[in-house]
Write a protein that holds these residues in place. Sequence first.
Motif, PDB file in Angstrom:
ATOM      1  N   CYS A  49      38.674 -40.859 -27.081  1.00  0.00           N
ATOM      2  CA  CYS A  49      37.432 -40.321 -27.636  1.00  0.00           C
ATOM      3  C   CYS A  49      37.574 -38.818 -27.862  1.00  0.00           C
ATOM      4  O   CYS A  49      37.874 -38.079 -26.924  1.00  0.00           O
ATOM      5  CB  CYS A  49      36.264 -40.595 -26.684  1.00  0.00           C
ATOM      6  SG  CYS A  49      35.938 -42.346 -26.440  1.00  0.00           S
ATOM      7  N   ALA A 108      43.428 -43.077 -32.387  1.00  0.00           N
ATOM      8  CA  ALA A 108      44.530 -43.873 -31.842  1.00  0.00           C
ATOM      9  C   ALA A 108      45.767 -42.983 -31.893  1.00  0.00           C
ATOM     10  O   ALA A 108      46.400 -42.856 -32.946  1.00  0.00           O
ATOM     11  CB  ALA A 108      44.728 -45.148 -32.652  1.00  0.00           C
ATOM     12  N   GLU A 126      43.137 -46.218 -27.521  1.00  0.00           N
ATOM     13  CA  GLU A 126      42.184 -45.373 -28.230  1.00  0.00           C
ATOM     14  C   GLU A 126      41.706 -44.273 -27.290  1.00  0.00           C
ATOM     15  O   GLU A 126      41.669 -44.459 -26.075  1.00  0.00           O
ATOM     16  CB  GLU A 126      40.975 -46.180 -28.708  1.00  0.00           C
ATOM     17  CG  GLU A 126      41.312 -47.194 -29.783  1.00  0.00           C
ATOM     18  CD  GLU A 126      40.072 -47.916 -30.294  1.00  0.00           C
ATOM     19  OE1 GLU A 126      39.062 -47.232 -30.604  1.00  0.00           O
ATOM     20  OE2 GLU A 126      40.117 -49.157 -30.357  1.00  0.00           O
ATOM     21  N   HIS A 172      39.245 -50.233 -24.427  1.00  0.00           N
ATOM     22  CA  HIS A 172      40.023 -50.169 -25.668  1.00  0.00           C
ATOM     23  C   HIS A 172      41.322 -49.390 -25.442  1.00  0.00           C
ATOM     24  O   HIS A 172      41.441 -48.240 -25.885  1.00  0.00           O
ATOM     25  CB  HIS A 172      39.203 -49.513 -26.788  1.00  0.00           C
ATOM     26  CG  HIS A 172      37.952 -50.257 -27.127  1.00  0.00           C
ATOM     27  ND1 HIS A 172      36.757 -50.029 -26.493  1.00  0.00           N
ATOM     28  CD2 HIS A 172      37.732 -51.248 -28.025  1.00  0.00           C
ATOM     29  CE1 HIS A 172      35.842 -50.841 -26.990  1.00  0.00           C
ATOM     30  NE2 HIS A 172      36.408 -51.598 -27.918  1.00  0.00           N
ATOM     31  N   THR A 213      36.839 -43.211 -33.035  1.00  0.00           N
ATOM     32  CA  THR A 213      37.743 -42.758 -31.985  1.00  0.00           C
ATOM     33  C   THR A 213      39.090 -42.445 -32.636  1.00  0.00           C
ATOM     34  O   THR A 213      39.236 -42.542 -33.858  1.00  0.00           O
ATOM     35  CB  THR A 213      37.912 -43.834 -30.903  1.00  0.00           C
ATOM     36  OG1 THR A 213      38.429 -45.025 -31.502  1.00  0.00           O
ATOM     37  CG2 THR A 213      36.580 -44.122 -30.210  1.00  0.00           C
TER      38      THR A 213
END
Length: 187
Positions: free
Chosen positions: A166, A178, A164, A161, A176
């Motif tokens: 974590c 962005a 993004e 992804h 998550t």
Amino acid sequence: MALINTQVKPFNASAFKAGEFVEVSEKDIAGKWSIFFFYPADFTFVCPTELGDVADHYAELQSRGVEVYSVSTDTHFTHKAWHDSSDTIGKIQYTMIGDPTGELCRNFDVMREGQGLADRGTFIVDPDGIIQAMEITAEGIGRDAEDLMRKVKAAQYVAAHPGEVCPAAWKEGEATLAPSLDLVGKI
């Protein structure tokens, strides 16, 4: 120790896996996620607890496409003897690399020069052979395979992804972030 986002260096080593002696090189990690799990020595105290903990999570790691390579400066012969004599080590199905010359330990910057032993180092490597995460602990501090699993899941999520990230203590399925200009100062 600027190893994050660097390529695993070429290596060739003898190992013990599934009752056989095998050769392992950087070519074996190409195209799949890998964990390199360095530890000081076979037939010790904290090391078997860590290796056993990882063995208990090996099936889940395999289901995620992750291969595990434990590494110490012992030989592959010593790994076999330990595997044959310890119930905890006997359950290991992953590859146990012998690194008596210290080449692999030096490649990952975990060699205790003058002692001939590896530090407790864990490295998560992506399918391109790039180190995505690492952890080094002192001699008496054992690692936790549950946390290692969390880090593997996070590394795989971020790889799948782009854009993004974590957050701290992230667990699979949780929200998550962005990163963007709009997020600055809002966390």
